[in-house]
Write a protein that holds these residues in place. Structure first.
Motif, PDB file in Angstrom:
ATOM      1  N   HIS A   1      -3.918  -0.729   6.699  1.00  0.00           N
ATOM      2  CA  HIS A   1      -5.122  -1.398   6.214  1.00  0.00           C
ATOM      3  C   HIS A   1      -6.190  -1.424   7.315  1.00  0.00           C
ATOM      4  O   HIS A   1      -5.923  -1.895   8.420  1.00  0.00           O
ATOM      5  CB  HIS A   1      -4.762  -2.822   5.786  1.00  0.00           C
TER       6      HIS A   1
ATOM      7  N   MET B   1       0.847  -1.207   0.000  1.00  0.00           N
ATOM      8  CA  MET B   1       0.000   0.000   0.000  1.00  0.00           C
ATOM      9  C   MET B   1       0.882   1.257   0.000  1.00  0.00           C
ATOM     10  O   MET B   1       2.008   1.232   0.499  1.00  0.00           O
ATOM     11  CB  MET B   1      -0.933  -0.004   1.224  1.00  0.00           C
TER      12      MET B   1
ATOM     13  N   THR C   1       0.557  -1.127   9.902  1.00  0.00           N
ATOM     14  CA  THR C   1      -0.418  -1.398   8.844  1.00  0.00           C
ATOM     15  C   THR C   1      -1.307  -0.176   8.616  1.00  0.00           C
ATOM     16  O   THR C   1      -1.797   0.420   9.561  1.00  0.00           O
ATOM     17  CB  THR C   1      -1.298  -2.633   9.152  1.00  0.00           C
TER      18      THR C   1
ATOM     19  N   SER D   1       2.235   2.151   3.217  1.00  0.00           N
ATOM     20  CA  SER D   1       3.203   1.136   3.664  1.00  0.00           C
ATOM     21  C   SER D   1       4.575   1.437   3.076  1.00  0.00           C
ATOM     22  O   SER D   1       5.594   1.399   3.766  1.00  0.00           O
ATOM     23  CB  SER D   1       2.778  -0.255   3.203  1.00  0.00           C
TER      24      SER D   1
END
Ligand SMILES: C[S@@+](CC[C@H](N)C(=O)[O-])C[C@H]1O[C@@H](n2cnc3c(N)ncnc32)[C@H](O)[C@@H]1O
Length: 367
Positions: free
Chosen positions: A86, A20, A84, A23
């Motif tokens: 996410h 991502m 993360t 990330s």
């Protein structure tokens, strides 16, 4: 204490999922801070793998094997932190990580935090722009920006690198509401932060096109005042990259509102006064009026350079126009201050208003 510092240096950060955008940014920053970074993904083939020197494949968080595989990765790779961006993985790990791998820190940028990020922005903008804020000079020609428009301007500006802080942005906004139609000229644009603000407002208030003048070259950035101490920074800058970044940052506008000359202010003055016509691949064609309604001087800060910029460009400012001299109050040199004092005395008979905001000198030339 030394052993603890060594442990921190040895422990790795696991970035999951590694591909991502946030990330990759986080991994880049962590690597820059000399931390050991391990990327992770649930995909059999993940192109993001190429960005990491160490990598582990993990099952999906919904799969029964996930927790065991994560525990093994934490032990095997000496993971001390998991990052993360996410939302589902972050939510899952917030609930389960303490049990799966006690002591491992979770850094999670939750989507639920998005409103708070915007609340911080809107609070800061309200604090700056609500209530009595007025500038000396003529009365405004146009209505105030609406509340959402203000947020949009500051929100966009904060994403751009550069040297134009909120107080200066808001003062420029109030000054441009009082600005007659004509050209806006900026000497010194670098990555385009102040150019973006000027162009956004010039279009909103239908003032005229912005001309950005900058050689985007290390030689002219060199400053000799104060023993050249500011130069070390300039020497390391990539000006070709800066030129490209400037265009990326302004590419939403077209030649009706902005163009540029990649040259020094000294070279550009002849082009501006003789042709009034500038073309570039990025913005197309711009026809300037040849009369400056707003002049922003933010080029080389050596006294001789600022004095030169003023001598060449200030006479082109029309009656009712504005001059803004950046860094009039400046901790790193006396060039803008000395040149500004001379400007104040030479133009004394024409100055309708003069004030300092966020270290820049603002002058309204009444006549
Ligand atoms: C302080 S930065 C400009 C910052 C920019 N206004 C902003 O908002 O972030 C100074 C810029 O002046 C440019 N410059 C230096 N000498 C110049 C000159 N003679 N004419 C025009 N620009 C010059 C440099 O290349 C540099 O990009």
């Amino acid at each position: 204490m030394a052993a603890r510092a060594q442990n921190l240096a040895e422990e790795a950060v696991l970035v999951f999922p590694g591909g991502m955008d946030r990330s990759l940014d986080y991994a880049h920053q962590a690597t820059g801070s000399r931390r050991r970074v391990v990327g992770a993904s649930s995909l059999a083939y993940d192109p993001a793998r190429a960005n990491y020197t160490d990598w582990v494949r993990l099952p999906l968080v919904t799969e029964p094997a996930f927790e065991g595989a994560l525990r093994d990765a934490v032990e095997g790779k000496k993971i001390g932190e998991i990052f993360t961006p996410h939302p589902m993985i972050g939510d899952y790990l917030e609930r389960r990580l303490a049990e799966i791998a006690p002591g491992v820190r979770l850094v999670h940028e939750s989507l639920l935090d998005v409103p708070e990020t915007y609340r911080r922005l809107t609070r800061a903008v309200d604090a700056l722009t609500d209530g009595p804020w007025d500038v000396a000079g003529p009365p405004p020609r146009t209505e105030e920006l609406g509340r959402i428009e203000r947020y949009a301007l500051f929100n966009h500006a904060r994403t751009l690198p550069g040297q134009c802080d909120n107080e200066k942005i808001w003062t420029i906004c109030e000054v441009l509401r009082r600005c007659p139609p004509g050209d806006l000229v900026e000497i010194g644009s670098l990555w385009g932060k102040s150019a973006f603000v000027l162009t956004w407002l010039a279009r909103r208030f239908a003032i005229g096109p912005v001309l950005c003048i900058d050689p985007w070259s290390a030689e002219t950035r060199h400053q000799h005042d104060e023993g050249g101490k500011v130069n070390a920074f300039a020497d390391r800058m990539d000006f070709d990259a800066a030129f490209e970044i400037f265009q990326i940052n302004l590419a939403d506008f077209d030649g009706r509102w902005i163009n540029f000359l990649r040259s020094t202010s000294q070279e550009a003055v002849a082009v501006y006064t003789e042709k009034h016509d500038v073309r570039s691949e990025t913005f197309g064609r711009t026809r300037y009026a040849g009369q400056i309604a707003f002049l922003h001087i933010d080029g080389n800060h050596d006294h001789a350079s600022v004095a030169d910029d003023i001598a060449l460009w200030a006479p082109l400012v029309m009656p009712g126009g504005w001059i803004v001299l950046d860094d009039y109050r400046w901790a790193f040199g006396h060039g803008p201050k000395l040149a500004g004092e001379n400007l104040l005395s030479v133009y004394a008979g024409r100055i309708g208003a003069a004030f300092v905001a966020d270290s820049a000198l603002f002058l309204w030339l009444e006549g």
